[in-house]
Design a protein around this motif. Structure first.
Motif, short mmCIF file in Angstrom:
data_model
loop_
_atom_site.label_atom_id
_atom_site.label_comp_id
_atom_site.label_asym_id
_atom_site.label_seq_id
_atom_site.Cartn_x
_atom_site.Cartn_y
_atom_site.Cartn_z
N ALA A 1 0.83 -1.20 0.00
CA ALA A 1 0.00 0.00 0.00
C ALA A 1 0.87 1.26 0.00
CB ALA A 1 -0.94 -0.01 1.21
N ALA A 2 1.95 1.25 0.78
CA ALA A 2 2.84 2.41 0.81
C ALA A 2 3.50 2.63 -0.55
CB ALA A 2 3.91 2.22 1.88
N LEU A 3 3.89 1.56 -1.19
CA LEU A 3 4.49 1.66 -2.52
C LEU A 3 3.48 2.23 -3.52
CD1 LEU A 3 6.77 -0.94 -4.24
CD2 LEU A 3 4.86 0.04 -5.50
N THR A 4 2.26 1.75 -3.46
CA THR A 4 1.22 2.24 -4.36
C THR A 4 0.98 3.74 -4.16
OG1 THR A 4 0.14 0.08 -4.43
CG2 THR A 4 -1.19 1.99 -5.05
N PHE A 5 0.90 4.16 -2.91
CA PHE A 5 0.69 5.58 -2.61
C PHE A 5 1.78 6.44 -3.24
CE2 PHE A 5 1.84 9.27 -0.08
CZ PHE A 5 0.65 9.95 0.02
N THR A 6 3.02 6.04 -3.04
CA THR A 6 4.14 6.83 -3.56
C THR A 6 4.16 6.84 -5.08
OG1 THR A 6 5.40 6.20 -1.59
CG2 THR A 6 6.63 7.20 -3.39
N ALA A 7 3.90 5.68 -5.68
CA ALA A 7 3.91 5.60 -7.15
C ALA A 7 2.83 6.48 -7.76
CB ALA A 7 3.73 4.15 -7.59
N THR B 1 8.43 -7.58 -8.10
CA THR B 1 9.06 -6.45 -7.42
C THR B 1 10.17 -5.85 -8.27
OG1 THR B 1 10.40 -8.07 -6.22
CG2 THR B 1 8.49 -7.14 -5.08
N ARG B 2 10.89 -6.68 -9.04
CA ARG B 2 11.95 -6.15 -9.91
C ARG B 2 11.35 -5.34 -11.05
NH1 ARG B 2 16.70 -8.92 -8.41
NH2 ARG B 2 16.35 -9.39 -6.19
N MET B 3 10.17 -5.72 -11.49
CA MET B 3 9.49 -4.95 -12.53
C MET B 3 9.07 -3.58 -11.98
SD MET B 3 9.77 -6.95 -15.04
CE MET B 3 11.29 -7.54 -14.23
N MET B 4 8.69 -3.54 -10.70
CA MET B 4 8.36 -2.26 -10.07
C MET B 4 9.57 -1.35 -10.01
SD MET B 4 6.05 -3.69 -6.89
CE MET B 4 4.81 -4.96 -7.16
N ILE C 1 11.31 13.09 -9.07
CA ILE C 1 12.43 12.16 -9.27
C ILE C 1 12.77 11.46 -7.95
CG2 ILE C 1 14.88 12.00 -9.86
CD1 ILE C 1 14.42 14.28 -11.85
N ALA C 2 12.80 12.23 -6.86
CA ALA C 2 13.10 11.64 -5.55
C ALA C 2 12.06 10.59 -5.18
CB ALA C 2 13.15 12.74 -4.49
N VAL D 1 13.39 1.69 -3.55
CA VAL D 1 13.75 1.19 -2.22
C VAL D 1 12.59 0.40 -1.61
CG1 VAL D 1 14.40 1.88 0.12
CG2 VAL D 1 15.38 3.08 -1.85
N MET D 2 11.39 0.90 -1.77
CA MET D 2 10.21 0.23 -1.21
C MET D 2 9.97 -1.12 -1.87
SD MET D 2 7.85 3.62 -1.08
CE MET D 2 6.69 3.43 0.23
N ALA D 3 10.22 -1.22 -3.16
CA ALA D 3 10.03 -2.49 -3.86
C ALA D 3 11.02 -3.54 -3.35
CB ALA D 3 10.18 -2.30 -5.36
N LEU D 4 12.25 -3.14 -3.09
CA LEU D 4 13.23 -4.08 -2.54
C LEU D 4 12.81 -4.55 -1.15
CD1 LEU D 4 16.64 -2.45 -3.58
CD2 LEU D 4 15.67 -4.63 -4.40
N ALA D 5 12.28 -3.64 -0.33
CA ALA D 5 11.80 -4.02 1.00
C ALA D 5 10.60 -4.96 0.89
CB ALA D 5 11.43 -2.78 1.80
N LEU D 6 9.71 -4.71 -0.06
CA LEU D 6 8.55 -5.57 -0.25
C LEU D 6 8.96 -6.97 -0.66
CD1 LEU D 6 5.44 -5.91 -0.54
CD2 LEU D 6 5.70 -5.14 -2.91
#
Length: 430
Positions: free
Chosen positions: A225-231, A286-289, A389-390, A397-402
């Motif tokens: 969910a956090a990754l989706t929000f940021t994306a 996750t690598r695709m993300m 960009i940031a 980073v979030m995808a690697l954690a996921l």
């Protein structure tokens, strides 16, 4: 492609009708989506800061309705929820067509937002109830390509039709958008009348009490969910306000060029989505993300460079390049995130799992137009591009954690060395 023929031949008739719904409705949205900020600011005369706040109402309404939608989908079925959303969309689009005051526009955008909030978890749940396994990931990808076909075609037609000096042209496209939503509702009412899309047919034992607490207990669900929000904050949420606002206010790109840019985005998705689907099958989602976020960072850098000069031709070329590179990232993201969500979900909580991710999506969409409106309105264009960009780098980073939190099957791969995550109890309160 052989796999595409096999996919289509094995697809239930309900799945084909769902794709038809997507084609019709997204054409209507394409007529209006790229031009709403222009309509409100340049035709109705609202300030850019006010327009950003108004546009955020779509996401706010969607966010508010998301949690009840997840419960309603699990209780009554996704089709019933989608029908209610289509009704709100029809009324909202007609109201927006004749909106001359901020209050009228606000009420229309809230109704449209209610539809978006209901549609995202309900439609995803409906898809998941019809197809599963690798076919589900491919359906999500094909659905996305078809959705962008409708959006792009609508964007081209809208760009040719609307004129800032002719308000009636904007009224017309919003009425067509309403008609498209009505057609989609008729498809749900007649050909898809037997499809419910809820957990009633699940084979898993159903706990006595289930709810959102059971979903949010899982670290993987929270991280996704956090990754989706940021994306969404640095991606999709900017396509409606930030990108056209930047193109008009900073680089003075024409409305025709903006319509063409959205068509370029769509064309690239159509061209790339099927080859991408064939390549990502069996690979870590996750690598695709991560690859997606890298592509988006490059796209924002391209757009930022075009704002440094005063040449409109160069600015237009930069906008087209932005849309093309951004589209490549989209083809990587769209098949993966909903596939992970529904691989993690259990049948009796599928609506809520999709609602949690939809809430994250809408949360990012709430913040995106506000951020864009404030920064662009204050002429902080370099800060705006830098923040985008940031955010893309943060998604990496979030995808690697996921990746460390989800089982191999949910990540689209299998193997003895992959992490297997046990699922906690899903007892909780709804």
């Amino acid at each position: 492609m052989a796999w595409l023929r096999a996919f289509w031949s094995g697809l239930p008739i309900e799945g084909r009708w769902l794709l038809a719904v997507v084609a019709v409705q997204t054409f209507g949205r394409g007529l209006t989506l790229p031009f709403t900020v222009i309509y409100l600011s340049e035709v109705r005369g609202f300030g850019l800061g006010l327009v950003g706040a108004l546009m955020s109402l779509v996401a706010i309404a969607g966010f508010v309705v998301t949690a009840p939608t997840g419960w309603l989908v699990d209780r009554y079925g996704a089709r019933s929820v989608l029908l209610g959303g289509q009704g709100a969309m029809v009324i909202g689009s007609v109201t927006l067509a004749y909106a001359t005051t901020p209050w009228t526009a606000a009420s229309a955008l809230i109704l449209i937002g209610l539809n978006f909030g209901a549609a995202l978890p309900a439609f995803t749940t409906l898809i998941a109830s019809i197809v599963d396994g690798d076919a589900r990931q491919r359906f999500f990808g094909i659905h996305f390509a078809l959705m962008n076909t409708g959006m792009g075609a609508g964007g081209v037609v809208g760009g040719l039709l609307v004129e800032v000096d002719a308000p009636a042209t904007f009224t017309t496209v919003y009425l067509v958008d309403a008609a498209a939503a009505l057609v989609a509702a008729l498809v749900l009412l007649i050909p898809l009348r037997t499809v419910r899309g809820h957990a009633g047919g699940g084979t898993e034992p159903r706990p006595a009490t289930v709810g959102y607490r059971a979903v949010l207990r899982r670290p993987a669900a929270r991280r996704l969910a956090a990754l989706t929000f940021t994306a969404v904050l640095v991606g999709y949420g900017q396509l409606q306000v930030g990108v056209p606002g930047y193109a008009r206010e900073v680089t003075d790109v024409s409305t025709d060029a903006i319509g063409i840019a959205y068509a370029v985005n769509t064309t690239m998705i159509i061209v790339l989505q099927l080859p991408v689907l064939s390549r990502i099958s069996g690979r870590r989602r996750t690598r695709m993300m991560i690859m997606m976020a890298g592509a988006w960072a490059c796209a924002w850098l391209l757009l930022g460079v075009t704002g440094l000069g005063g040449d409109t031709v160069v600015a237009t070329a930069g906008l087209l390049a932005f849309m093309a590179v951004f589209a490549f990232g989209e083809t990587l993201l769209q098949p993966t995130v909903p596939a992970v969500v529904n691989a993690l979900a259990t049948d009796h909580l599928r609506g809520r799992y999709n609602a949690v991710n939809a809430a994250a999506f809408n949360g990012g969409a709430i913040a995106a137009p506000v951020v864009a409106g404030l920064l662009l309105g204050a002429h902080l264009t370099a800060v705006y591009i830098g923040l985008m960009i940031a955010g893309c780098l943060a998604v990496c980073v979030m995808a690697l954690a996921l990746e460390r939190r989800i089982p191999a099957q949910a990540n689209g791969v299998s193997g003895p060395n992959e992490l297997a995550v046990s699922q906690p109890s899903e007892q909780g309160n709804g």
